[in-house]
Write a protein that holds these residues in place. Structure first.
Motif, PDB file in Angstrom:
ATOM      1  N   LYS A   1      -5.084  -3.934  -5.742  1.00 41.21           N
ATOM      2  CA  LYS A   1      -5.053  -3.527  -7.148  1.00 41.21           C
ATOM      3  C   LYS A   1      -6.289  -2.703  -7.526  1.00 41.21           C
ATOM      4  O   LYS A   1      -6.200  -1.784  -8.353  1.00 41.21           O
ATOM      5  CB  LYS A   1      -4.968  -4.763  -8.043  1.00 41.21           C
ATOM      6  CG  LYS A   1      -3.584  -5.356  -8.180  1.00 41.21           C
ATOM      7  CD  LYS A   1      -2.774  -4.608  -9.216  1.00 41.21           C
ATOM      8  CE  LYS A   1      -1.505  -5.331  -9.575  1.00 41.21           C
ATOM      9  NZ  LYS A   1      -0.743  -4.639 -10.638  1.00 41.21           N
ATOM     10  N   VAL A   2      -7.430  -3.057  -6.948  1.00 42.41           N
ATOM     11  CA  VAL A   2      -8.672  -2.348  -7.294  1.00 42.41           C
ATOM     12  C   VAL A   2      -9.062  -1.320  -6.242  1.00 42.41           C
ATOM     13  O   VAL A   2      -9.900  -0.455  -6.506  1.00 42.41           O
ATOM     14  CB  VAL A   2      -9.834  -3.352  -7.506  1.00 42.41           C
ATOM     15  CG1 VAL A   2      -9.512  -4.294  -8.649  1.00 42.41           C
ATOM     16  CG2 VAL A   2     -10.137  -4.138  -6.245  1.00 42.41           C
ATOM     17  N   LEU A   3      -8.468  -1.424  -5.046  1.00 40.75           N
ATOM     18  CA  LEU A   3      -8.794  -0.474  -3.971  1.00 40.75           C
ATOM     19  C   LEU A   3      -7.507  -0.035  -3.280  1.00 40.75           C
ATOM     20  O   LEU A   3      -7.184  -0.493  -2.185  1.00 40.75           O
ATOM     21  CB  LEU A   3      -9.748  -1.120  -2.966  1.00 40.75           C
ATOM     22  CG  LEU A   3     -10.265  -0.213  -1.830  1.00 40.75           C
ATOM     23  CD1 LEU A   3     -11.138   0.908  -2.387  1.00 40.75           C
ATOM     24  CD2 LEU A   3     -11.033  -1.035  -0.813  1.00 40.75           C
TER      25      LEU A   3
ATOM     26  N   TRP B   1       0.829  -1.196   0.000  1.00 42.24           N
ATOM     27  CA  TRP B   1       0.000   0.000   0.000  1.00 42.24           C
ATOM     28  C   TRP B   1       0.869   1.255   0.000  1.00 42.24           C
ATOM     29  O   TRP B   1       0.621   2.202  -0.766  1.00 42.24           O
ATOM     30  CB  TRP B   1      -0.925   0.015   1.221  1.00 42.24           C
ATOM     31  CG  TRP B   1      -1.576   1.361   1.411  1.00 42.24           C
ATOM     32  CD1 TRP B   1      -2.608   1.882   0.690  1.00 42.24           C
ATOM     33  CD2 TRP B   1      -1.190   2.372   2.356  1.00 42.24           C
ATOM     34  NE1 TRP B   1      -2.904   3.150   1.121  1.00 42.24           N
ATOM     35  CE2 TRP B   1      -2.051   3.479   2.148  1.00 42.24           C
ATOM     36  CE3 TRP B   1      -0.219   2.445   3.349  1.00 42.24           C
ATOM     37  CZ2 TRP B   1      -1.958   4.642   2.901  1.00 42.24           C
ATOM     38  CZ3 TRP B   1      -0.125   3.597   4.106  1.00 42.24           C
ATOM     39  CH2 TRP B   1      -0.980   4.676   3.881  1.00 42.24           C
TER      40      TRP B   1
ATOM     41  N   PRO C   1      -4.641  -8.647  -4.795  1.00 41.48           N
ATOM     42  CA  PRO C   1      -5.723  -8.372  -5.750  1.00 41.48           C
ATOM     43  C   PRO C   1      -6.666  -7.272  -5.277  1.00 41.48           C
ATOM     44  O   PRO C   1      -7.122  -6.447  -6.083  1.00 41.48           O
ATOM     45  CB  PRO C   1      -6.444  -9.726  -5.849  1.00 41.48           C
ATOM     46  CG  PRO C   1      -5.429 -10.743  -5.462  1.00 41.48           C
ATOM     47  CD  PRO C   1      -4.600 -10.070  -4.417  1.00 41.48           C
ATOM     48  N   ILE C   2      -6.969  -7.240  -3.980  1.00 42.51           N
ATOM     49  CA  ILE C   2      -7.845  -6.187  -3.461  1.00 42.51           C
ATOM     50  C   ILE C   2      -7.162  -4.831  -3.564  1.00 42.51           C
ATOM     51  O   ILE C   2      -7.777  -3.822  -3.939  1.00 42.51           O
ATOM     52  CB  ILE C   2      -8.237  -6.494  -2.004  1.00 42.51           C
ATOM     53  CG1 ILE C   2      -9.046  -7.791  -1.931  1.00 42.51           C
ATOM     54  CG2 ILE C   2      -9.033  -5.350  -1.395  1.00 42.51           C
ATOM     55  CD1 ILE C   2      -9.383  -8.231  -0.525  1.00 42.51           C
TER      56      ILE C   2
ATOM     57  N   THR D   1      -1.185 -14.078 -13.788  1.00 41.70           N
ATOM     58  CA  THR D   1      -1.028 -14.207 -12.333  1.00 41.70           C
ATOM     59  C   THR D   1      -0.396 -15.544 -11.979  1.00 41.70           C
ATOM     60  O   THR D   1       0.487 -15.625 -11.112  1.00 41.70           O
ATOM     61  CB  THR D   1      -2.394 -14.059 -11.639  1.00 41.70           C
ATOM     62  OG1 THR D   1      -2.977 -12.800 -12.008  1.00 41.70           O
ATOM     63  CG2 THR D   1      -2.252 -14.132 -10.129  1.00 41.70           C
TER      64      THR D   1
ATOM     65  N   LEU E   1     -12.601 -10.107  -9.375  1.00 44.70           N
ATOM     66  CA  LEU E   1     -12.212  -8.702  -9.487  1.00 44.70           C
ATOM     67  C   LEU E   1     -11.841  -8.310 -10.914  1.00 44.70           C
ATOM     68  O   LEU E   1     -11.342  -7.202 -11.148  1.00 44.70           O
ATOM     69  CB  LEU E   1     -11.040  -8.413  -8.551  1.00 44.70           C
ATOM     70  CG  LEU E   1     -11.343  -8.542  -7.055  1.00 44.70           C
ATOM     71  CD1 LEU E   1     -10.082  -8.339  -6.219  1.00 44.70           C
ATOM     72  CD2 LEU E   1     -12.426  -7.560  -6.622  1.00 44.70           C
ATOM     73  N   GLY E   2     -12.074  -9.236 -11.863  1.00 48.97           N
ATOM     74  CA  GLY E   2     -11.831  -8.922 -13.271  1.00 48.97           C
ATOM     75  C   GLY E   2     -10.389  -9.060 -13.695  1.00 48.97           C
ATOM     76  O   GLY E   2      -9.989  -8.479 -14.718  1.00 48.97           O
ATOM     77  N   GLY E   3      -9.595  -9.807 -12.941  1.00 50.24           N
ATOM     78  CA  GLY E   3      -8.180  -9.971 -13.271  1.00 50.24           C
ATOM     79  C   GLY E   3      -7.924 -11.098 -14.250  1.00 50.24           C
ATOM     80  O   GLY E   3      -8.828 -11.839 -14.635  1.00 50.24           O
TER      81      GLY E   3
ATOM     82  N   MET F   1      -2.088 -10.122 -11.276  1.00 49.17           N
ATOM     83  CA  MET F   1      -2.878  -9.455 -10.244  1.00 49.17           C
ATOM     84  C   MET F   1      -2.549  -9.917  -8.829  1.00 49.17           C
ATOM     85  O   MET F   1      -3.193  -9.495  -7.876  1.00 49.17           O
ATOM     86  CB  MET F   1      -4.371  -9.659 -10.508  1.00 49.17           C
ATOM     87  CG  MET F   1      -5.259  -8.582  -9.915  1.00 49.17           C
ATOM     88  SD  MET F   1      -6.931  -8.690 -10.553  1.00 49.17           S
ATOM     89  CE  MET F   1      -7.699  -7.383  -9.604  1.00 49.17           C
ATOM     90  N   ASN F   2      -1.555 -10.800  -8.687  1.00 47.52           N
ATOM     91  CA  ASN F   2      -1.193 -11.257  -7.338  1.00 47.52           C
ATOM     92  C   ASN F   2       0.306 -11.539  -7.279  1.00 47.52           C
ATOM     93  O   ASN F   2       0.733 -12.695  -7.216  1.00 47.52           O
ATOM     94  CB  ASN F   2      -2.005 -12.490  -6.950  1.00 47.52           C
ATOM     95  CG  ASN F   2      -2.095 -12.668  -5.445  1.00 47.52           C
ATOM     96  OD1 ASN F   2      -1.410 -11.992  -4.687  1.00 47.52           O
ATOM     97  ND2 ASN F   2      -2.934 -13.576  -4.995  1.00 47.52           N
TER      98      ASN F   2
END
Length: 319
Positions: A256-258, A23, A253-254, A94, A87-89, A110-111
């Motif tokens: 990446k989108v948030l 983060w 992954p979370i 990955t 999440l659309g990855g 994405m991970n």
């Protein structure tokens, strides 16, 4: 031996530190100061280096050991890919991060933290081979540490090589320590803490960080000193759920989108659900099957040849 609750605290702290790292670097474009003093992934693997040999020794044979690792690792591993899809990855890029220990990383991946899972599995396989071939010894384990340092001097300028070597060195150094655990257990946690501080101060003073050849021995030694300090320190009274793996495997992954601090409560809640609904039931299934097999062996009064193996006085912990 009594369960080492302090190690559970260390695991969850290390996992949350990885979340904080990803983060923070996304928000501020540089590493936080914490990671000049603490290497979370080598610390994870150092703990594995102390616990995994005990798990192998308690297994009837290598197949049972592998089955235990599969039941521990792969339920949440596959769930993380379901999260990527939700999440659309992209699954294949990955998966390539995992398959190549992070040497192939697509922008579509994405991970990213999955690289360390394959690195650990390779180390577990090396341990199986060493035990089956009767090669597991303090000399062999420490020689692998030396080899990791040598490879760091030759190829450590590559950041992917550097982080894989730090992980491997931490595992083998912990393996080496197991052979001397009786003597090491007599040292005070203050002693280990002082050595840990000295090693980290040395690294910070001389600017020994990632991609520096000496980062490999400094990272592995400081990880072992921290783990041993918490082992010999007064233990935390309560056992906590083993949420560290879920936090580690679900957070990226979370994020990446948030990309916001909200990722911390979301990931913690997801890890909590994963532990009670997925990971813990898988572990209980493992325990049932192992106990059933052991009862069958005892009833038949038979011992398999593979069960006659070197057993050391190993520290207990989540395996």
């Amino acid at each position: 031996m009594k369960r080492i609750n302090n190690w559970d605290i260390l695991r969850i702290f290390a996992a949350l530190s990885v979340v904080y790292l990803h983060w923070y670097t996304g928000a501020f474009k540089h590493n936080p100061a914490l990671f000049r003093w603490f290497d979370p992934v080598p610390t994870f693997v150092c703990l594995s280096g102390l616990v995994i040999p005990g798990s192998y020794s308690k297994s009837v044979n290598w197949k049972e050991f592998v089955a235990k690792r599969v039941r521990r690792v792969y339920p949440a591993f596959f769930a993380s890919f379901l999260l990527v899809i939700a999440l659309g990855g992209h699954v294949w890029p990955t998966f390539m991060v995992y398959l190549t220990c992070g040497f192939i990383v697509s922008p579509l991946a994405m991970n990213g933290p999955l690289w360390s899972l394959m690195a650990e599995e390779i180390l577990y396989c090396s341990h199986i081979i060493a035990r089956l071939r009767k090669l597991w010894s303090p000399l062999t384990a420490f020689s692998m540490c030396i080899l990791c340092t040598y490879l760091a001097f030759r190829f450590g300028e590559n950041p992917v090589v550097d982080r894989n070597l730090r992980v491997a060195s931490s595992f083998f150094l912990a393996n080496t320590a197991l052979f001397y655990m009786e003597a090491l257990s007599k040292l005070s946690f203050v002693t280990y803490g002082a050595v840990w501080a000295f090693v980290r101060v040395l690294g910070v003073h001389y600017g020994i960080g990632g991609n520096h050849a000496l980062s490999v021995p400094i990272s592995s030694l400081s990880a072992l000193m921290l783990v041993m300090a918490l082992r010999n320190a007064p233990q935390f009274k309560w056992q906590i759920p083993d949420l560290s793996y879920g936090v580690y495997i679900y957070h990226f992954p979370i994020l990446k989108v948030l990309p916001s601090p909200l990722v911390f409560p979301l990931v913690f809640g997801l890890a909590l659900g994963s532990w009670y609904l997925l990971e813990k039931p898988a572990l209980q299934l493992k325990e049932f099957r192992v106990s059933h097999r052991m009862r069958s062996l005892l009833q038949g009064l038979r011992l398999r040849p593979e069960s006659k193996r070197q057993v050391l006085p190993l520290p207990e912990g989540s395996a």
